[in-house]
Write a protein that holds these residues in place. Sequence first.
Motif, PDB file in Angstrom:
ATOM      1  N   THR A  39      19.946  53.091  54.940  1.00 30.99           N
ATOM      2  CA  THR A  39      21.076  52.289  54.487  1.00 30.99           C
ATOM      3  C   THR A  39      21.645  51.459  55.625  1.00 30.99           C
ATOM      4  O   THR A  39      21.537  51.814  56.801  1.00 30.99           O
ATOM      5  N   GLN A  40      22.252  50.363  55.262  1.00 30.20           N
ATOM      6  CA  GLN A  40      23.037  49.587  56.207  1.00 30.20           C
ATOM      7  C   GLN A  40      24.481  49.725  55.765  1.00 30.20           C
ATOM      8  O   GLN A  40      24.915  49.074  54.815  1.00 30.20           O
ATOM      9  N   THR A  41      25.208  50.633  56.408  1.00 30.53           N
ATOM     10  CA  THR A  41      26.562  50.950  55.973  1.00 30.53           C
ATOM     11  C   THR A  41      27.635  50.541  56.970  1.00 30.53           C
ATOM     12  O   THR A  41      28.816  50.657  56.679  1.00 30.53           O
ATOM     13  N   GLY A  47      24.909  42.573  57.168  1.00 33.33           N
ATOM     14  CA  GLY A  47      24.574  43.212  55.898  1.00 33.33           C
ATOM     15  C   GLY A  47      25.285  44.518  55.676  1.00 33.33           C
ATOM     16  O   GLY A  47      25.030  45.204  54.686  1.00 33.33           O
ATOM     17  N   GLY A  48      26.188  44.899  56.571  1.00 35.90           N
ATOM     18  CA  GLY A  48      26.895  46.163  56.435  1.00 35.90           C
ATOM     19  C   GLY A  48      27.914  46.134  55.313  1.00 35.90           C
ATOM     20  O   GLY A  48      28.290  45.078  54.806  1.00 35.90           O
ATOM     21  N   VAL A  49      28.364  47.323  54.920  1.00 36.74           N
ATOM     22  CA  VAL A  49      29.289  47.454  53.794  1.00 36.74           C
ATOM     23  C   VAL A  49      30.659  47.871  54.305  1.00 36.74           C
ATOM     24  O   VAL A  49      30.795  48.862  55.030  1.00 36.74           O
ATOM     25  N   ARG A  64      31.312  55.396  53.873  1.00 38.11           N
ATOM     26  CA  ARG A  64      30.464  54.218  54.105  1.00 38.11           C
ATOM     27  C   ARG A  64      29.174  54.329  53.293  1.00 38.11           C
ATOM     28  O   ARG A  64      28.691  53.333  52.755  1.00 38.11           O
ATOM     29  N   ALA A  68      28.076  51.836  50.224  1.00 40.63           N
ATOM     30  CA  ALA A  68      26.770  51.190  50.101  1.00 40.63           C
ATOM     31  C   ALA A  68      26.163  51.447  48.724  1.00 40.63           C
ATOM     32  O   ALA A  68      25.629  50.539  48.073  1.00 40.63           O
ATOM     33  N   THR A  71      28.197  49.520  46.026  1.00 37.62           N
ATOM     34  CA  THR A  71      27.950  48.077  46.083  1.00 37.62           C
ATOM     35  C   THR A  71      26.641  47.726  45.403  1.00 37.62           C
ATOM     36  O   THR A  71      26.560  46.767  44.615  1.00 37.62           O
ATOM     37  N   ASP A  72      25.596  48.504  45.666  1.00 38.99           N
ATOM     38  CA  ASP A  72      24.317  48.249  44.997  1.00 38.99           C
ATOM     39  C   ASP A  72      24.365  48.622  43.520  1.00 38.99           C
ATOM     40  O   ASP A  72      23.726  47.959  42.685  1.00 38.99           O
ATOM     41  N   THR A 207      20.163  45.834  47.999  1.00 35.54           N
ATOM     42  CA  THR A 207      20.484  45.185  49.263  1.00 35.54           C
ATOM     43  C   THR A 207      20.702  46.188  50.386  1.00 35.54           C
ATOM     44  O   THR A 207      20.278  45.971  51.523  1.00 35.54           O
ATOM     45  N   HIS A 208      21.328  47.313  50.068  1.00 34.46           N
ATOM     46  CA  HIS A 208      21.744  48.251  51.105  1.00 34.46           C
ATOM     47  C   HIS A 208      20.981  49.567  51.092  1.00 34.46           C
ATOM     48  O   HIS A 208      21.048  50.318  52.055  1.00 34.46           O
TER      49      HIS A 208
END
Length: 465
Positions: A39-41, A47-49, A64, A68, A71-72, A207-208
């Motif tokens: 994940t990119q959190t 691209g972070g959340v 976080r 993520a 959001t997805d 995306t994440h």
Amino acid sequence: MGTRLVRLTVALVSLVALGTSACTTTITGTPTSSGSIITQTDPDEPGGVDPSFIENTDDGPIDRLAAAVLTDLRSYWTETFPATFGGEWKDLSGGYYSVDTADDDAPTPPCVDKPTDVEGNAFYCPNADVMAWDRAALLPVLRERFGEAAVMLVLAHEMGHAVQRRAGLTVEKQQESPDEYPTILIEAQADCYAGAFVRWVVDDNATHLQLAADGMDSALESLITFRDPIGTEQTDEGAHGDAFDRVSAFQDGYDEGATLCSEMSVDNRVFTQSGFRDASDAANGGNLDFAQLFESIEPTLEQYFDSLVTQRGKQWRQPQLAPTDERPDCAGDQGPVAFCPDSTEISFDTGDELPRIHTTIGDYATGTLLASRYALSALTELQKPTEGEEAQHDTVCLAGAFTGSLLGLEDQFLSPGDLDEAIQVLLAYDYAARDMAGQGIDTGFERVRDFRKGVLEGDKTCGLD
């Protein structure tokens, strides 16, 4: 009536506080890397959340991760809801709440009286259109034990309940037509929606989140911790389903997508959950001891596989059960139960591993492994492949077909929890799928899928005809 919460109650070996009705048995094990999500959190990274949209967030790693996932999830339903239901997706008007259940003074989310009401749980509240979760004693425990995929599954399930409300399945409709919309169906549909979302992630559309297909075993292991207590009737008001029901719904969504989930009904859905047959069954938890299991199941296995083989024009050579105090080695490494073609025996370990599996998982874990070796014997008599991928899939499928033949038969030994034990042994071990060369199916997800096919559709789906 008070506010009705749609919630998951979990028991994780004393690590999570239990609700008053929660009491489940879980398989042992630790998470593997395949159960993690990449994940990119971090909101400071490209691209972070940013988790600031979550109410009461502590901006920590759990929230976080939740941000993520959410959001997805919102992206998935923005894309999928119009194609499935013909309308636009609307986000939760009441928002998302992270609850620190370890702090008595923590802010209380809508629909509950105090933070500890959320302890060990996640829920969707339709009255306030709110989702909330325990960030202290639920999500971190799931992540530690099963990997990040378990967190994704829980939140996707709760979002599934929000989808139901937006699709027109209101609390009022449920209350007016309880036979048409029993709780077990509502929960199965949410599991199905979760499966559809997870497949979207596996297919690299998110995306994440990223999850490899071979990471599904940890997700399923986490899902079965949310099964109902053994012996719960499927007609109970709060019934969520046994492990077989819940995994089936999830896999159907994963394989077929959200449209199939939206069409689920009491008319087209088979549930296997059942209560205990009598006081004796309840007293022993639906389990026979090791020796009793063999005495009970052997005649039934003989009758089923004799019929299966002779109906196809071949002669059945009944294998003899041959106990041994060590791991069988007569034909490849098939595990603690093996079909020995030269002696037409089914050899089984009475000394260590099989009794341990029987004790830690349950009697039908043993029954499932034994049925798979009878299946391998039947493939031999039918002159079907007994090595390779085809044999591996057919063997598990036939073990499922035998099991399915026992459902609903009052004079047979299947008890509440037996199908759950089958799911657990299939996830934990590849033994039921091993062929004559000792090779099996790598993932529990596939083994469970093959077994379910046999249970629900019978032996004609197992590559024999």
